[in-house]
Write an enzyme that holds these catalytic residues in place. Structure first.
Site, PDB file in Angstrom:
ATOM      1  N   ALA A   1       0.873  -1.214   0.039  1.00  0.00           N
ATOM      2  CA  ALA A   1       0.089   0.034  -0.059  1.00  0.00           C
ATOM      3  C   ALA A   1       0.998   1.077  -0.141  1.00  0.00           C
ATOM      4  O   ALA A   1       1.911   1.302   0.351  1.00  0.00           O
ATOM      5  CB  ALA A   1      -0.879   0.046   1.030  1.00  0.00           C
TER       6      ALA A   1
ATOM      7  N   GLY B   1       0.613  -5.131   1.330  1.00  0.00           N
ATOM      8  CA  GLY B   1      -0.708  -5.178   0.494  1.00  0.00           C
ATOM      9  C   GLY B   1      -0.244  -6.097  -0.885  1.00  0.00           C
ATOM     10  O   GLY B   1      -1.221  -6.468  -1.432  1.00  0.00           O
TER      11      GLY B   1
ATOM     12  N   GLU C   1      -0.631  -9.443   0.125  1.00  0.00           N
ATOM     13  CA  GLU C   1      -2.026  -9.800   0.095  1.00  0.00           C
ATOM     14  C   GLU C   1      -2.743  -9.931  -1.310  1.00  0.00           C
ATOM     15  O   GLU C   1      -3.751 -10.701  -1.335  1.00  0.00           O
ATOM     16  CB  GLU C   1      -2.668  -8.709   1.030  1.00  0.00           C
ATOM     17  CG  GLU C   1      -2.164  -8.763   2.451  1.00  0.00           C
ATOM     18  CD  GLU C   1      -2.852  -7.445   3.324  1.00  0.00           C
ATOM     19  OE1 GLU C   1      -3.628  -7.898   4.154  1.00  0.00           O
ATOM     20  OE2 GLU C   1      -2.405  -6.290   3.117  1.00  0.00           O
TER      21      GLU C   1
ATOM     22  N   GLU D   1       3.550  -5.171   8.272  1.00  0.00           N
ATOM     23  CA  GLU D   1       2.999  -3.985   8.745  1.00  0.00           C
ATOM     24  C   GLU D   1       2.735  -3.817  10.249  1.00  0.00           C
ATOM     25  O   GLU D   1       2.833  -2.768  10.604  1.00  0.00           O
ATOM     26  CB  GLU D   1       1.145  -4.326   8.472  1.00  0.00           C
ATOM     27  CG  GLU D   1       0.696  -4.282   6.924  1.00  0.00           C
ATOM     28  CD  GLU D   1       1.189  -5.306   5.963  1.00  0.00           C
ATOM     29  OE1 GLU D   1       0.607  -5.450   5.161  1.00  0.00           O
ATOM     30  OE2 GLU D   1       1.863  -6.326   6.479  1.00  0.00           O
TER      31      GLU D   1
END
Length: 699
Positions: free
Chosen positions: A64, A103, A106, A126
């Site tokens: 992200a 991310g 993910e 994270e």
């Protein structure tokens, strides 16, 4: 700045969706929108049989865009993009290479299959930003590798190698070329039979039947993480992966993520993340200035510190020469380095054969003419000014033109040392922290004549060593030790006024430091501070007496605490308590009960006050630099963001009021609030406003 791009190529029934958003293919809003558009077009094309998710550039997605954290969400969110890949009616394959993080991983786990090159590494880091993976990571990873391995990976935030990922089930194949390998892999699967990660149950079934193994793994993963919110949330969310239906676990994960992202701990850790990078920006440095190449180095002094500094060069692949006055001292230093590498190999921190590889980069000599070959020379001898001046005068005669010449002093005047040479522009401080081969902070001390070229080179070398470089000004103690001196003064004062070492240490531990100041003093050796005090002509009534009694800490089995039979665990000593009481009585001090809150204030507020003075004087460029120094060099808990960040959370008016109180009760004018602190508090501002019209003219 180039606009992020997502390319779509559809050939022979295979659609390749490639993110092209340098430098790390972050999944910002524009990328997410383009991904959805490309996926929709690829899925809608009747000719498409397989969809491959790839990335261009040097790496797969790093995850992200964290600059979006804490801001109003913009559709489509990452959840929506991952859900679309997950629900895609045609098989999706992620082609991983480089680093696949957060991310990015993910998103890859939202695909039906994953392949990776053998050098690829992946992870969910994270937690290092005070968060948990918030886009399905805590729900999908346990279904791929099992809850026990998932909780260890997520709580630590550590990287997973391609080899381990294949063995555990995170990826389905190791390939040579990511896209071509994914295409080849596509030919081995039945496009009509796909299993979504969310529907896999074989890896979570054992924990559903008996969660004891998971609970043990979770306890081990969080064993040393007291007071930190994110690891506990990670554990709870991974537990949900085998105790709740997928959609409920996903919703709970999102709720926990939102709670963490708005909390002070994550804000603090994100602050340090950006501060670490900001610290390398030096005002006034010429744009595009490139560091000088450092192809070889020399370290003067083969003691514990010198050997550790030399190890950093070798670890970075830079040949290094250790210089000593005699062969015996040189051999002891080289043996110590070799033993340290051997221990790391034995513990698994380094691969087999690493000792021989690293030691091959070492040379040892008593011949100072060998220094002429080095691009950088670092002096690491005793903290004695006359000795350092003598050495730098000698270095001036033998070091080649343009070589960076650095001192590892922790307190002494870098300018005085530099003026022992005819080239002070090449001289600066490179203050490593002990143990030098482990601690991440590197204070780069700019002298009045230090050139930008020398500073840029020192920063680059520090980064190559894996250090966190922070450029600071020249003063007694620079930034870290200057602030630490304020805490040390309060430690001694608290003992005389009524506290005991174990009470002070407990408060500091509870705040989040790895050790209390008295246990840390025993570990470092009380004689170190004693020598410095005698050199400066200052005293410390308790510590001085302990040293006079030969109680230097762990190395003598006694200091502030007792260390029985070689133990490193501190045990309170009644003799120390009696010494404290007798000294207080001799000095006419009536001891009293001191609250934990007062101890915490006196352990932190005087340092914050000194930080403000450091900023006033221009010794530190920005408050966040001070925070980085304390997080990476002195154990300040990262989830509290450093002294200046913490001060803003407490509120500067409160700190100013309490400092004034302690200045009045102790008679120490050094505790009076600094001008900058008083100014910021009066204006309703904080350290975050420094440099925005709120800094002193002197800075």
């Amino acid at each position: 700045m180039s606009q992020p791009v997502v390319d779509l190529d559809m050939t022979n029934g295979i659609a390749v969706i490639a993110i092209d958003s340098p430098p790390v293919n972050a999944l910002g809003h524009a990328v997410r929108s383009a991904l959805l558009d490309a996926l929709t077009r690829a899925e809608a094309d009747p000719a498409t049989k397989i969809i491959i998710l790839a990335c261009k550039g040097r790496t797969f997605s790093a995850g992200a865009d964290i600059t979006e954290f804490g801001k109003p969400p913009r559709d489509p969110g990452l959840h929506e993009v991952i859900e679309r890949f997950d629900q895609c009616s045609k098989p999706t394959i992620a082609a991983l290479f480089g680093t696949t993080l957060g991310g990015g991983l993910e998103l890859a786990m939202g695909c039906h299959y994953r392949v990776a090159t053998d050098t690829a590494r992946m992870g969910l880091p994270e937690v290092k930003l005070g968060l948990l993976p918030g886009a399905g990571g805590t729900q999908r990873l346990p279904r791929l590798i099992g809850p026990e391995k998932a909780v260890a990976a997520i709580v630590s935030g550590k990287m997973i190698s391609a080899k381990s990922a294949l063995a555990d089930g995170l990826i389905d194949a190791i390939v040579t070329d990511p896209v071509q390998g994914a295409i080849d892999f596509a030919h081995t699967i039945d496009p009509k039979v796909t299993v979504r990660v969310r529907d896999r149950a074989d890896k979570i079934a054992p924990a559903q039947a008996d969660p004891a193994g998971f609970e043990q793994a979770a306890a081990e993963a969080t064993r040393r993480l007291r007071g930190v919110e994110a690891p506990a949330a990670c554990v709870n969310s991974v537990r949900n992966a085998f105790t709740l239906p997928f959609e409920q676990g996903l919703a709970a994960e999102r709720d926990m993520f939102m709670h963490l992202v708005m909390g002070d701990q994550s804000r603090a850790q994100r602050h340090i993340f950006f501060a670490e990078r900001e610290a390398q920006k030096i005002p006034g440095m010429e744009p595009g200035l490139k560091p000088a190449p450092v192809k070889s180095a020399a370290v003067i002094g083969a003691g514990t510190m010198g050997g550790g500094i030399a190890m950093n060069f070798a670890n970075a692949g830079i040949p290094v020469t250790l210089v000593e006055t005699d062969e015996a001292a040189l051999q002891r230093g080289l043996d110590r380095v070799r033993d340290t590498y051997d221990i790391s190999v034995k513990r698994g921190a380094l691969p087999a054969g690493a000792t021989a590889q690293r030691m091959a980069l070492f040379a040892g000599t008593t011949d100072w003419s060998r220094i002429a070959e080095a691009d950088m020379v670092i002096e690491a001898v005793f903290e004695e000014m006359d000795l350092k001046k003598q050495i730098f005068g000698r270095l001036d005669a033998v070091a080649k033109s343009g070589a960076v010449i650095a001192t590892n002093t922790s307190t002494l005047d870098v300018d005085a040392i530099a003026h022992s040479t005819k080239r002070p522009s090449d001289v600066l401080g490179m203050h490593f922290f002990s143990p030098a081969n482990v601690m991440k902070l590197l204070e780069i001390v700019r002298g009045e004549a230090s050139s930008h070229q020398s500073i840029a080179t020192a920063i680059a070398v520090g980064k190559a060593m894996g250090k966190v470089p922070v450029v600071v000004g020249n003063c007694d103690g620079f930034v870290g030790n200057r602030m630490l001196a304020r805490r040390t003064t309060e430690c001694e004062r608290l003992l005389l006024e009524g506290a005991l070492p174990q009470q002070v240490d407990a408060v500091v531990l509870n705040f989040g430091f790895p050790m209390g100041p008295f246990a840390m003093g025993d570990l470092a050796g009380l004689d170190v501070g004693w020598r410095i005090r005698k050199h400066r002509g200052v005293t410390a009534p308790i510590s001085d007496v302990l040293c006079e009694q030969g109680r230097f800490g762990q190395k003598t089995g006694r200091g502030y605490y007792i260390y029985e039979n070689g133990s490193r665990t501190p045990t309170p000593d009644p003799e120390v308590a009696a010494l404290i009481e007798a000294t207080a009585a001799r000095l006419g001090i009536t001891r009293r009960a001191i609250s934990d809150q007062e101890i915490l204030e006196r352990m932190t507020y005087p340092m914050i006050n000194e930080a403000a003075r450091i900023l006033e004087e221009g010794i530190a460029i920005r408050p966040s630099d001070i925070d980085v120094v304390w997080v990476y060099g002195y154990g300040w808990p990262v989830w509290r963001g450093g002294p200046c960040f913490h001060a803003d959370l407490v509120g500067l008016p409160t700190i100013v009021e309490r400092l004034a109180h302690y200045a009045n009760t102790t008679g120490d004018v050094g505790l009076q609030p600094s001008d900058l602190l008083t100014q910021l508090a009066a204006e309703g501002k904080g350290f975050a406003d420094f440099g925005k019209g709120a800094k002193a003219a002197a800075a």
